[in-house]
Design an enzyme around this catalytic site. Structure first.
Site, mmCIF file in Angstrom:
data_model
loop_
_atom_site.group_PDB
_atom_site.id
_atom_site.type_symbol
_atom_site.label_atom_id
_atom_site.label_comp_id
_atom_site.label_asym_id
_atom_site.label_seq_id
_atom_site.Cartn_x
_atom_site.Cartn_y
_atom_site.Cartn_z
ATOM 1 C CB THR A 1 -4.008 -11.662 -17.064
ATOM 2 O OG1 THR A 1 -4.594 -12.159 -18.477
ATOM 3 C CG2 THR A 1 -4.557 -12.603 -16.111
ATOM 4 C CG ASP B 1 -6.102 -2.227 -2.263
ATOM 5 O OD1 ASP B 1 -5.119 -2.187 -2.922
ATOM 6 O OD2 ASP B 1 -6.574 -1.703 -1.322
ATOM 7 C CE LYS C 1 -4.472 2.552 -0.516
ATOM 8 N NZ LYS C 1 -5.577 3.039 0.732
ATOM 9 C CB SER D 1 -11.684 9.011 1.143
ATOM 10 O OG SER D 1 -11.569 10.281 0.242
ATOM 11 C CG ASP D 2 -16.634 4.532 3.832
ATOM 12 O OD1 ASP D 2 -15.853 3.690 4.398
ATOM 13 O OD2 ASP D 2 -17.356 5.093 4.154
ATOM 14 C CG ASP D 3 -12.541 1.440 4.198
ATOM 15 O OD1 ASP D 3 -11.315 1.661 3.990
ATOM 16 O OD2 ASP D 3 -12.934 1.836 5.213
ATOM 17 N N GLY E 1 -11.536 -12.743 -13.730
ATOM 18 C CA GLY E 1 -10.548 -11.934 -13.451
ATOM 19 C C GLY E 1 -9.847 -11.277 -14.929
ATOM 20 C CB CYS F 1 -0.941 -0.096 1.207
ATOM 21 S SG CYS F 1 -2.234 -1.198 1.077
#
Length: 351
Positions: free
Chosen positions: A144, A71, A23, A52-54, A142, A20
């Site tokens: 790639t 994330d 960021k 700016s919540d999670d 997902g 992180c």
């Protein structure tokens, strides 16, 4: 022919910043988003970008809301299995931080396929799958790409009763602040990158960053739980300040009570501090009031970017004992009361 397992580079050597700590600094991010035009927000979108919540929360019906977040980041460690586990655990944490139960995930994968072996990349993906199995969810798909730097993470989806949504903006004066995990992951990762983190320190770092914040849904159901977030790339200082600003009250931290991973103070004093720590302070330090007792090292720990950090909960006094019991039941023996919310204007006070 050379064995790629012995000739390929260390994962952390491929990333300009790990975990992180990658960021974009809060002040820079605010500037990038300023003026961005959004469509009118539907009533069903209970939580968006406003504080700016999670994660985003979209109400489906009277008793169900969908929680969505994403994330991803570059390697924070060299072991590919550990990297995958950490990245996935970190992504799923945002679902828990809203008080929701995760239901599935999608993988986000960017790998330098001509630099890393297929074996290494497969281990990264397996590490992510391990974290998802621990959370009881499938990886349902997902995307790639071939990338210069190794990048891995998840889109994580969860479900919850909208009555129990926990924003980062609901703290009330008089609330007690509880932190679920000790600080210091960024400092440890800086030491690791320079070969100064021993085996015991590494084991401690992995244990912290791969522990899912499963206490979130149970905490959210407590009547006195008013606000919740997880502490990640902006450090305890940044995420506590977001809570203070969104709630319109001041948060006062008792620095002596803030738990640290073993050895972090010594590593920070020896100079193992991330560049992200300084960028964080430059972005939001103007709204943080430090007492004279807070040293430069303390400030570096306050702003240290956490990867897969702990939950920060603002909760009424009468439910503190219940909250601590929930943390303990989920394996968070280090959960600690670190301060209070008070009347104010949205600032952070550290003393």
């Amino acid at each position: 022919m050379d064995d790629p397992r012995t000739t390929e580079p260390r994962l952390t050597s491929l990333s300009h910043g790990g975990g992180c700590g990658c960021k974009i600094a809060p002040g820079v991010l605010t500037g990038l988003l300023r003026g961005t035009r959004m469509l009118p927000v539907p009533d069903e979108l209970l939580v968006g970008i406003e504080t700016s919540d999670d994660a985003a929360v979209y109400q489906l019906n009277d008793h169900q809301a969908l929680v969505a977040t994403t994330d991803f980041f570059m390697p924070i460690v060299d072991d590919p299995l550990d990297f995958g586990r950490i990245a996935a655990t970190n992504a799923i944490s945002d679902v828990y931080a809203m008080g929701a139960t995760p239901i599935m995930a999608l993988s986000l994968v960017g790998m330098p396929i001509n630099t890393l072996s297929s074996e290494t990349i497969a281990k990264i993906l397996e590490g992510g799958a391990m974290a998802c199995r621990d959370a009881g969810i499938p990886i349902a798909g997902g995307h790639t790409i071939d990338s210069v730097e190794a990048i891995y993470g998840l889109v994580a989806l969860g479900i919850m009763d909208p009555a129990h949504v926990k924003r980062n903006s609901g703290a009330r004066p008089g609330d007690v602040l509880i932190l679920g995990k000790p600080l210091g992951v960024g400092i440890m990762s800086a030491a690791l990158k320079k070969g100064a983190l021993g085996d015991a320190g590494y084991a401690q770092m992995i244990a912290a960053t791969t522990r899912l914040n499963k206490a979130g849904p149970d905490l959210a159901r407590l009547p006195g739980a008013h606000a919740m977030t997880d502490v990640t790339g902006f450090g305890l200082g940044g995420h506590a300040l977001e809570m203070a600003r969104g709630s319109g009250c001041d948060l006062v931290l008792d620095w002596a009570a803030v738990p640290l991973l073993a050895g972090v103070s010594d590593l920070a004093s020896a100079g193992y501090i991330t560049g992200a720590s300084g960028r964080n302070w430059a972005s939001y330090g103007g709204d943080v009031r430090l007492s004279e007792a807070i040293t430069d090292i303390d400030r570096a720990v306050l702003t240290d970017p956490q990867t897969s950090g702990g939950l920060l909960v603002a909760i009424a006094e009468q439910d503190v004992e219940s909250a601590m019991a929930i943390f303990a039941d989920h394996g968070f023996a280090e959960a600690t009361v670190i301060g209070r919310a008070v009347e104010g204007t949205g600032q952070l006070v550290v003393r």
